[in-house]
Scaffold this active site. Structure first.
Site: not given
Length: 631
Positions: A2, A282, A361
């Site tokens: 948040c 990617i 990640s």
């Protein structure tokens, strides 16, 4: 995850908190809230991940405590059971409520028990005290500005700068540091009046104006305790446990999958826990990849996805760089010159559009397990110094004459060789600094206004002080510790947080976990780098689930084709900034020194693409900072 903000004994603190919170809307598009009690005002923007109901809304107020919190507690289930056994009754299932009750029971004494990523502010209505806290490893950011006995705080510096910009002044030494590193170290802030709460620390603000500060976790201490560890442990089990805990969510979770060791390892573990999990990777325009001599990471990502039943999504990185550059500079808060932030932002944007709120990640594995080329290169440099000068000099002369690129392609091996020779004969700390920073001390001083020579000395000294601030006898682990204190929070965690939250996405980093960190520093350096192989301890652990073809593949790069961008998309902008940029006009940078960088890069004799990219990011950041001060 948040966005949090607040004001304590600050004039007009309520409206200020509203404006700070509004600026953080991208961090939490699912809800907002504000709490007021006398001179304290807490704001919150919510990204709903765990307990999607109103019982997880914030600021959370319960029995005299008010909490605004950004992060995730991965050991919340265990803490909940312990607190319930002690008689605590919970209203919902959120980790926010677990944190609030843990604070009530243990206060600052219990902070070391928290396992996760977090930054929070907690207010006690009875004592009138506000306490700000940041997680052990600096995964989550927390910026603050103090005035008199008051303080204003926010998850992002841009929120404070937008509201207080007229009273904030640019810290020249922080900008000098950003030129050296291509980011601002976590111990400094781009504005002189602002600060970052240090990792593993807390600050208590009292109504009297007194401020008490404390540290609840020390990375240096963990590393030194690890060096004395003589037992055995299963590294794969530690990483597997961390990955499992990082998957806790009431919304879809996906992974970054570059095809490299770290992301492949986490994706394989995650797929075992959540079959059919999505992953994002990617790719680059063919002409850019060829020019940059980039490895074919996509091929490996596809192999991992096929083997573990992962739903793979490919994102082509062919961005409108001229449009993205100012946008990313704004979102990154401080001048950060790593183009990997663009990759992270575009991947997270694509994932968010597909309904994914949480990404895993592999960030942090290279720092902890000696996986960067600089770690191996510095070890090789020690041996290189023993080679007779009569042998070294002809090699150095030949490499100096070789071009790093022609008009059609780059030569990666030549770039590496030139980089290596720039630090190979230097003392340990100096060599380590030069192996990953942008300039040596003389080059940096030559780029800047002569009046900033003292700032250059300060920045260089700070690096040396941090590097030597330990009792480790292990060369490799000294490098890993320095990286974990400087490179990881200052660059990688910073851009990951800002770029992912710009896309309203939470990124979790299972390697950047207190239990994994403890395990990493129990491994001696000669088990991390073996012969010419870095990250060997992690590779051996990964072989329990990954095929050797993936584990031992050549290291890839989570970067971008900078040389291609510089020679095409950004060439006009480079000329503009070099000749008439605000930093040149202000006298901060020397025009002739910038032109020399441009000429060296254009000739192909030196690779200055990263230097020039960072100067562009610094220029755009500076323009924004100057405009914020203009009434």
């Amino acid at each position: 995850m948040c966005g949090i903000a607040g004001a304590y004994f600050w004039p007009d603190g309520g409206p200020l908190t509203d404006r700070l919170t509004k600026t953080l809307a991208h961090r939490g598009p699912d809800g907002s809230g504000r709490y007021d009690h006398g001179e304290v005002h807490l704001g919150h923007r919510r990204l709903s991940i765990v307990d999607l109901t109103e019982t997880g809304a914030q600021p959370m107020v319960k029995d005299g405590l008010a909490l605004t919190y950004n992060g995730e507690l991965y050991n919340a289930p265990e803490l909940r059971k312990e607190l319930e056994a002690a008689g605590v009754r919970f209203r919902g299932t959120s980790d926010t409520e677990v944190l609030l009750e843990a604070w009530r029971k243990w206060g600052t004494e219990g902070l070391h028990r928290l396992r996760g990523m977090f930054a929070f502010g907690v207010f006690d209505e009875r004592s009138g005290e506000l306490v700000l806290v940041r997680d052990q490893l600096g995964i989550k950011p927390l910026f603050l500005v103090r005035r008199g006995k008051g303080v204003a705080f926010a998850s992002e510096l841009k929120a404070l700068a937008a509201e207080l910009g007229g009273s904030l002044t640019v810290d020249d030494t922080a900008l000098v540091a950003s030129l050296l590193y291509y980011w601002v170290p976590d111990g400094r802030c781009a504005f002189r009046e602002a600060e970052k709460l240090p990792p593993g620390s807390w600050a208590r603000f009292r109504p009297t104006g007194d401020v008490e500060r404390g540290t609840f976790w020390s990375l240096r201490q963990v590393a030194e305790e690890g060096a004395a560890y003589e037992g055995e442990f299963d590294l794969n089990a530690v990483i597997e446990d961390s990955t499992r805990k990082h998957l806790i969510a009431d919304v879809p979770v996906a992974t970054f999958l570059s095809g490299g060791l770290d992301s492949s390892y986490l994706t394989a573990l995650a797929a075992r826990e959540r079959p059919g999990i999505s992953a994002y990777t990617i790719g680059f325009r063919a002409e850019d990849a060829k020019f940059e001599a980039m490895p074919d990471d996509l091929m490996y990502a596809k192999k991992v996805a096929a083997k573990f039943g992962v739903d793979l999504h490919e994102i082509e990185i062919a961005p409108q760089v001229l449009d993205l550059l100012p946008r990313m500079t704004y979102h990154l808060d401080e001048p950060i010159g790593d183009p990997a932030a663009i990759n992270s932002y575009l991947i997270c944007t694509a994932a968010r559009e597909a309904g994914v709120k949480v990404m895993l990640s592999g960030m942090g594995a290279d720092e902890l397990f000696a996986g960067y080329r600089k770690h191996l290169a510095n070890k090789i440099a020690v041996r290189y110094q023993r080679v007779p000068g009569l042998v070294r000099r002809p090699v150095e002369s030949l490499v100096d004459r070789l071009p790093v690129a022609t008009s059609k392609r780059g030569f990666r091996s030549v770039r590496f060789a030139k980089r290596f020779l720039s630090f190979a004969e230097l003392p340990e700390e100096t060599a380590f600094r030069r192996s990953y920073t942008m300039y040596d001390q003389a080059e940096l001083a030559g780029l800047l206004n002569p009046d900033l020579a003292g700032a250059v000395d300060d920045v260089i000294t700070e690096h040396a002080d941090t590097y030597h601030d330990n009792t480790l006898s292990d060369f490799v682990n000294r490098m890993c510790l320095a990286d974990s204190r400087l490179f990881l929070p200052g660059l990688n965690l910073a851009y990951t947080d800002r770029s992912s939250m710009a896309a309203s996405t939470e990124v979790r980093t299972p390697f950047v976990d207190i239990e994994v960190v403890k395990a990493a520093f129990r491994i001696p350096g000669d088990k991390k780098i073996v012969k010419r192989q870095g990250k060997m301890a992690l590779k051996e652990a990964a072989l329990s689930i990954l095929p050797a073809e993936i584990v031992h593949r050549p290291k890839g790069l989570f970067s971008a084709p900078l040389r291609a961008w510089m020679s095409r998309d950004l060439a006009p902008l480079v000329r503009e900034v070099t000749n008439e940029g605000e930093l040149v006009k202000a006298g901060f940078l020397r025009r002739e020194a910038l032109r020399k960088l441009v000429d060296e890069d254009a000739s192909g004799q030196q690779d200055r693409s990263k230097h020039l990219w960072h100067i562009l990011t610094l220029e755009y950041w500076y323009r924004g900072a100057v405009s914020a001060r203009t009434p």
